[in-house]
Design a protein around this motif. Sequence first.
Motif, PDB file in Angstrom:
ATOM      1  N   HIS A 103       0.808  -1.226   0.000  1.00 30.85           N
ATOM      2  CA  HIS A 103       0.000   0.000   0.000  1.00 30.85           C
ATOM      3  C   HIS A 103       0.840   1.274   0.000  1.00 30.85           C
ATOM      4  CE1 HIS A 103      -3.318  -2.673   0.367  1.00 30.85           C
ATOM      5  NE2 HIS A 103      -2.829  -3.171   1.483  1.00 30.85           N
ATOM      6  N   ARG A 104       1.980   1.196  -0.629  1.00 31.14           N
ATOM      7  CA  ARG A 104       2.830   2.356  -0.850  1.00 31.14           C
ATOM      8  C   ARG A 104       3.020   2.489  -2.357  1.00 31.14           C
ATOM      9  NH1 ARG A 104       4.173   0.563   4.066  1.00 31.14           N
ATOM     10  NH2 ARG A 104       4.849   2.110   5.577  1.00 31.14           N
ATOM     11  N   GLY A 105       3.061   3.720  -2.831  1.00 29.17           N
ATOM     12  CA  GLY A 105       3.219   3.874  -4.268  1.00 29.17           C
ATOM     13  C   GLY A 105       3.588   5.285  -4.667  1.00 29.17           C
ATOM     14  N   LEU A 106       3.786   5.432  -5.952  1.00 30.54           N
ATOM     15  CA  LEU A 106       4.178   6.709  -6.533  1.00 30.54           C
ATOM     16  C   LEU A 106       3.327   6.981  -7.756  1.00 30.54           C
ATOM     17  CD1 LEU A 106       6.338   9.052  -6.574  1.00 30.54           C
ATOM     18  CD2 LEU A 106       7.528   7.662  -8.268  1.00 30.54           C
ATOM     19  N   PHE A 107       2.683   8.147  -7.764  1.00 33.53           N
ATOM     20  CA  PHE A 107       1.996   8.620  -8.959  1.00 33.53           C
ATOM     21  C   PHE A 107       2.948   9.602  -9.625  1.00 33.53           C
ATOM     22  CE2 PHE A 107      -0.168  11.936 -11.223  1.00 33.53           C
ATOM     23  CZ  PHE A 107      -1.013  11.221 -12.055  1.00 33.53           C
ATOM     24  N   LEU A 108       3.153   9.440 -10.920  1.00 32.25           N
ATOM     25  CA  LEU A 108       4.037  10.338 -11.660  1.00 32.25           C
ATOM     26  C   LEU A 108       3.310  10.879 -12.868  1.00 32.25           C
ATOM     27  CD1 LEU A 108       6.863  11.576 -11.967  1.00 32.25           C
ATOM     28  CD2 LEU A 108       7.525   9.521 -13.230  1.00 32.25           C
ATOM     29  N   ALA A 109       3.305  12.200 -13.018  1.00 33.37           N
ATOM     30  CA  ALA A 109       2.691  12.827 -14.183  1.00 33.37           C
ATOM     31  C   ALA A 109       3.439  12.403 -15.437  1.00 33.37           C
ATOM     32  CB  ALA A 109       2.722  14.345 -14.044  1.00 33.37           C
ATOM     33  N   ASN A 110       2.722  12.303 -16.540  1.00 35.84           N
ATOM     34  CA  ASN A 110       3.335  11.890 -17.802  1.00 35.84           C
ATOM     35  C   ASN A 110       4.513  12.778 -18.198  1.00 35.84           C
ATOM     36  OD1 ASN A 110       1.587   9.715 -18.195  1.00 35.84           O
ATOM     37  ND2 ASN A 110       0.062  11.016 -19.175  1.00 35.84           N
ATOM     38  N   ASP A 111       4.418  14.078 -17.918  1.00 32.35           N
ATOM     39  CA  ASP A 111       5.522  14.980 -18.254  1.00 32.35           C
ATOM     40  C   ASP A 111       6.540  15.110 -17.122  1.00 32.35           C
ATOM     41  OD1 ASP A 111       4.231  16.580 -16.389  1.00 32.35           O
ATOM     42  OD2 ASP A 111       3.941  18.273 -17.760  1.00 32.35           O
ATOM     43  N   GLN A 112       6.344  14.331 -16.061  1.00 33.67           N
ATOM     44  CA  GLN A 112       7.234  14.294 -14.898  1.00 33.67           C
ATOM     45  C   GLN A 112       7.332  15.642 -14.180  1.00 33.67           C
ATOM     46  OE1 GLN A 112      10.897  11.957 -15.681  1.00 33.67           O
ATOM     47  NE2 GLN A 112      10.016  11.650 -17.711  1.00 33.67           N
ATOM     48  N   SER A 113       6.278  16.459 -14.293  1.00 31.84           N
ATOM     49  CA  SER A 113       6.279  17.769 -13.639  1.00 31.84           C
ATOM     50  C   SER A 113       5.813  17.706 -12.197  1.00 31.84           C
ATOM     51  CB  SER A 113       5.407  18.753 -14.421  1.00 31.84           C
ATOM     52  OG  SER A 113       4.052  18.318 -14.421  1.00 31.84           O
ATOM     53  N   PHE A 114       5.145  16.618 -11.818  1.00 33.26           N
ATOM     54  CA  PHE A 114       4.762  16.454 -10.421  1.00 33.26           C
ATOM     55  C   PHE A 114       4.611  14.976 -10.095  1.00 33.26           C
ATOM     56  CE2 PHE A 114       0.674  16.564 -12.502  1.00 33.26           C
ATOM     57  CZ  PHE A 114      -0.113  15.673 -11.793  1.00 33.26           C
ATOM     58  N   ALA A 115       4.719  14.701  -8.794  1.00 35.61           N
ATOM     59  CA  ALA A 115       4.615  13.328  -8.310  1.00 35.61           C
ATOM     60  C   ALA A 115       3.883  13.333  -6.972  1.00 35.61           C
ATOM     61  CB  ALA A 115       6.002  12.717  -8.142  1.00 35.61           C
ATOM     62  N   LEU A 116       3.200  12.235  -6.702  1.00 36.42           N
ATOM     63  CA  LEU A 116       2.547  12.024  -5.420  1.00 36.42           C
ATOM     64  C   LEU A 116       3.108  10.738  -4.822  1.00 36.42           C
ATOM     65  CD1 LEU A 116      -1.205  12.459  -6.482  1.00 36.42           C
ATOM     66  CD2 LEU A 116       0.363  14.243  -5.726  1.00 36.42           C
ATOM     67  N   ALA A 117       3.641  10.814  -3.635  1.00 34.97           N
ATOM     68  CA  ALA A 117       4.121   9.623  -2.933  1.00 34.97           C
ATOM     69  C   ALA A 117       3.086   9.271  -1.877  1.00 34.97           C
ATOM     70  CB  ALA A 117       5.471   9.886  -2.285  1.00 34.97           C
ATOM     71  N   VAL A 118       2.669   8.020  -1.855  1.00 36.31           N
ATOM     72  CA  VAL A 118       1.620   7.570  -0.950  1.00 36.31           C
ATOM     73  C   VAL A 118       2.209   6.642   0.115  1.00 36.31           C
ATOM     74  CG1 VAL A 118      -0.561   6.297  -0.805  1.00 36.31           C
ATOM     75  CG2 VAL A 118      -0.104   7.771  -2.781  1.00 36.31           C
ATOM     76  N   ASN A 119       1.959   6.982   1.373  1.00 36.74           N
ATOM     77  CA  ASN A 119       2.324   6.166   2.541  1.00 36.74           C
ATOM     78  C   ASN A 119       3.825   5.975   2.721  1.00 36.74           C
ATOM     79  OD1 ASN A 119      -0.233   5.795   3.657  1.00 36.74           O
ATOM     80  ND2 ASN A 119      -0.671   4.082   2.293  1.00 36.74           N
ATOM     81  N   GLY A 120       4.562   7.052   2.627  1.00 35.90           N
ATOM     82  CA  GLY A 120       5.974   7.033   2.999  1.00 35.90           C
ATOM     83  C   GLY A 120       6.068   7.416   4.467  1.00 35.90           C
ATOM     84  N   ARG A 121       6.864   8.393   4.787  1.00 34.27           N
ATOM     85  CA  ARG A 121       6.902   8.894   6.166  1.00 34.27           C
ATOM     86  C   ARG A 121       5.600   9.595   6.513  1.00 34.27           C
ATOM     87  NH1 ARG A 121      12.999  10.954   5.917  1.00 34.27           N
ATOM     88  NH2 ARG A 121      13.961   8.979   6.425  1.00 34.27           N
ATOM     89  N   ASP A 122       4.962  10.151   5.486  1.00 34.31           N
ATOM     90  CA  ASP A 122       3.656  10.788   5.627  1.00 34.31           C
ATOM     91  C   ASP A 122       2.688  10.081   4.685  1.00 34.31           C
ATOM     92  OD1 ASP A 122       4.291  13.295   7.329  1.00 34.31           O
ATOM     93  OD2 ASP A 122       5.839  13.293   5.788  1.00 34.31           O
TER      94      ASP A 122
END
Length: 136
Positions: A103-122
């Motif tokens: 249940h940890r993951g990374l969302f990455l925009a197609n142009d790599q301009s933004f990312a969302l990290a889910v369930n890391g330290r926060d």
Amino acid sequence: MLQALHQKPPAWLNANGPYPEFALYSTGRLVRNLADLPFPTRCNRDELRVAEERILAAADRAGLMALGRYCPLHSLDPREIRFLAERGLPIPVAESGEDPLDHRGLFLANDQSFALAVNGRDHLAIQAFAAGGGLE
């Protein structure tokens, strides 16, 4: 995911922004936790799953999911995770637990301009990138 990233440089490397002659990027990061759940380092698997589901549902409602791809960390091999980290992306790393990738993951925009990290330290880390000092 790696093949697409190898073939397409990040948006911040496209020589736009106020100082295009420099290979420089700016980044901004915002971290948040869900008020009714323990911090991810204290969550059990069910709580991590709930956090992941809520965050991805909110990203979908905001129209973000159509702009990129979510990759659960358990679907990536260590080489891919290392590559993403070397790109400066916010990789959600568990500090303890039986299965640190659940249940940890990374969302990455197609142009790599933004990312969302889910369930890391926060529960959520949002990071944006822009070329040549042009972060707005």
